[in-house]
Design a protein around this motif. Structure first.
Motif, short mmCIF file in Angstrom:
data_model
loop_
_atom_site.label_atom_id
_atom_site.label_comp_id
_atom_site.label_asym_id
_atom_site.label_seq_id
_atom_site.Cartn_x
_atom_site.Cartn_y
_atom_site.Cartn_z
N LEU A 1 0.73 -1.13 -0.04
CA LEU A 1 -0.17 -0.07 -0.17
C LEU A 1 0.86 1.24 0.06
O LEU A 1 0.45 2.26 -0.58
N SER A 2 1.69 1.13 0.64
CA SER A 2 2.85 2.42 0.83
C SER A 2 3.30 2.58 -0.64
O SER A 2 3.24 3.84 -1.15
N TYR A 3 3.84 1.47 -1.25
CA TYR A 3 4.51 1.68 -2.71
C TYR A 3 3.42 2.24 -3.58
O TYR A 3 3.57 2.99 -4.49
N PHE A 4 2.10 1.55 -3.47
CA PHE A 4 1.12 1.99 -4.26
C PHE A 4 0.68 3.64 -4.17
O PHE A 4 0.68 4.25 -5.23
N LEU A 5 0.63 3.86 -3.01
CA LEU A 5 0.14 5.43 -2.70
C LEU A 5 1.37 6.45 -3.23
O LEU A 5 0.90 7.54 -3.66
N ALA A 6 2.34 5.97 -3.09
CA ALA A 6 3.75 6.89 -3.41
C ALA A 6 3.81 6.85 -4.75
O ALA A 6 4.01 7.98 -5.65
N ARG A 7 3.32 5.82 -5.67
CA ARG A 7 3.58 5.62 -6.84
C ARG A 7 2.41 6.35 -7.50
O ARG A 7 2.29 7.11 -8.78
N ARG A 8 1.07 6.50 -6.93
CA ARG A 8 -0.14 6.97 -7.65
C ARG A 8 -0.07 8.47 -7.41
O ARG A 8 -0.43 9.27 -8.02
N ARG A 9 0.90 8.84 -6.27
CA ARG A 9 1.04 10.52 -6.04
C ARG A 9 2.23 10.72 -6.92
O ARG A 9 2.37 12.06 -6.96
N LYS A 10 2.95 9.81 -7.77
CA LYS A 10 4.15 10.18 -8.39
C LYS A 10 5.13 10.85 -7.58
O LYS A 10 5.71 11.77 -8.20
N ILE A 11 5.41 10.55 -6.23
CA ILE A 11 6.53 11.04 -5.61
C ILE A 11 7.76 10.03 -5.85
O ILE A 11 8.76 10.61 -5.09
N ILE A 12 7.71 9.01 -6.10
CA ILE A 12 8.81 8.31 -6.51
C ILE A 12 8.48 7.56 -7.71
O ILE A 12 7.44 7.32 -8.25
N PRO A 13 9.58 7.34 -8.52
CA PRO A 13 9.50 6.48 -10.06
C PRO A 13 9.24 5.12 -9.82
O PRO A 13 9.46 4.58 -8.72
N PRO A 14 9.07 4.43 -10.88
CA PRO A 14 8.75 3.05 -10.89
C PRO A 14 10.27 2.22 -10.44
O PRO A 14 11.20 2.81 -10.90
N ILE A 15 10.39 1.52 -9.88
CA ILE A 15 11.28 0.60 -9.57
C ILE A 15 12.08 0.01 -10.62
O ILE A 15 11.51 -0.56 -11.45
N ALA A 16 13.33 0.45 -10.45
CA ALA A 16 14.40 0.13 -11.76
C ALA A 16 15.62 -0.33 -11.47
O ALA A 16 16.22 0.46 -10.52
N LEU A 17 16.39 -0.84 -12.05
CA LEU A 17 17.86 -1.42 -11.72
C LEU A 17 18.86 0.06 -11.76
O LEU A 17 19.52 0.13 -11.05
N LYS A 18 18.29 0.92 -12.67
CA LYS A 18 19.13 2.07 -12.82
C LYS A 18 19.02 2.94 -11.67
O LYS A 18 19.79 4.04 -11.36
N GLU A 19 17.97 2.73 -10.74
CA GLU A 19 17.79 3.50 -9.68
C GLU A 19 18.54 3.06 -8.35
O GLU A 19 18.67 3.99 -7.42
N PHE A 20 19.30 2.21 -8.50
CA PHE A 20 20.46 1.63 -7.75
C PHE A 20 21.78 1.69 -8.13
O PHE A 20 22.53 0.93 -8.43
N PRO A 21 22.49 3.08 -8.21
CA PRO A 21 23.76 3.26 -8.37
C PRO A 21 24.63 2.67 -7.44
O PRO A 21 24.68 3.16 -6.43
#
Length: 262
Positions: free
Chosen positions: A100-120
């Motif tokens: 639910l936390s991830y869903f709310l954050a993504r719905r509000r667009k305060i974090i991008p979708p999880i992706a490998l490039k986001e982990f430098p």
């Protein structure tokens, strides 16, 4: 004079005094550090309602659900004896809160979708190293000043670790990096004060330290310095996943070290 009047009209200005006054009678026996901690929490809650940022309250509540569940269940036991059903209940609530936390954050667009490039990897190592050096410096400073190098928050965690199963304790502690970075780092910058980055930085730094229940100079130095490192990384890179990875790696080190020592 005009600038002063304009400043007084700002909600984040005129809510400071009520928070300080209201916290006073509840912290007379705890000293000025407890008074400041409670004032900060009350001040932030008042700002949330003033600026109508209910989404942050939802993330805050979800972040507390897993730990609330373990504490509630642990009250039923005098030793580490969680039943299979109780463990299922914990993990159900944990994954529900996480999802639910991830869903709310993504719905509000305060974090991008999880992706490998986001982990430098390089920046993760840099952040972890900064936390390690900061913690080392604080402990050396505390020893030089003759301060007690333990915190009530850590002692409470150690006691909890003796009651709840290792798998639940490890999951809860490591994934605190997800919940705390989303709530106390992304929240201030992207929800509460998205138009005032300085206020967001101060809020994120102080709030993270305050929720770890600092009770003396050492605990304020420890959690405050760690918070400054993590907040600085988010301020510079604005990457939730980077902060989350650094935080989770640091918590993993803490659990591993405690497990090896014991």
């Amino acid at each position: 004079m005009t600038r002063f009047k304009d400043l007084i009209k700002k909600p984040w200005t005129w809510t400071i005094l009520p928070a300080l006054l209201f916290a006073l009678p509840f912290s007379l026996s705890g000293g000025w550090l407890q008074w400041l901690s409670l004032s900060l929490i009350l001040y932030l809650i008042s700002l949330i309602f003033t600026y109508k940022k209910a989404i942050w309250l939802a993330l805050f509540a979800l972040s507390l659900l897993p730990s609330f569940t373990t504490v509630l269940i642990s009250q039923l036991h005098s030793e580490k004896a969680f039943s299979s059903l109780e463990q299922v209940v914990f993990f159900f609530i944990f994954f529900l809160s996480l999802g639910l936390s991830y869903f709310l954050a993504r719905r509000r667009k305060i974090i991008p979708p999880i992706a490998l490039k986001e982990f430098p990897l390089g920046k993760i190592c840099l952040g972890f190293g900064a936390l390690f050096l900061t913690s080392l410096f604080v402990n050396l400073l505390a020893q030089a000043l003759g301060l007690q190098t333990s915190t009530e928050n850590q002692e409470a965690l150690d006691k909890l670790a003796q009651i709840i199963p290792l798998g639940i304790f490890a999951t809860q502690t490591i994934f605190a990096g997800f919940f705390e970075e989303l709530t106390y780092r992304v929240g201030p910058f992207e929800i509460l004060f998205e138009k005032n980055k300085i206020l967001a930085f101060l809020t994120a730094s102080l709030l993270f330290a305050a929720v770890h229940s600092p009770t003396d100079l050492y605990s304020w130095l420890l959690y405050g310095s760690m918070s400054l490192v993590l907040t600085s990384f988010y301020f510079k890179y604005r990457n939730f996943y980077l902060n989350m990875a650094i935080h989770m790696l640091w918590n993993f080190l803490g659990i591993s070290t405690a497990f090896l020592i014991n």
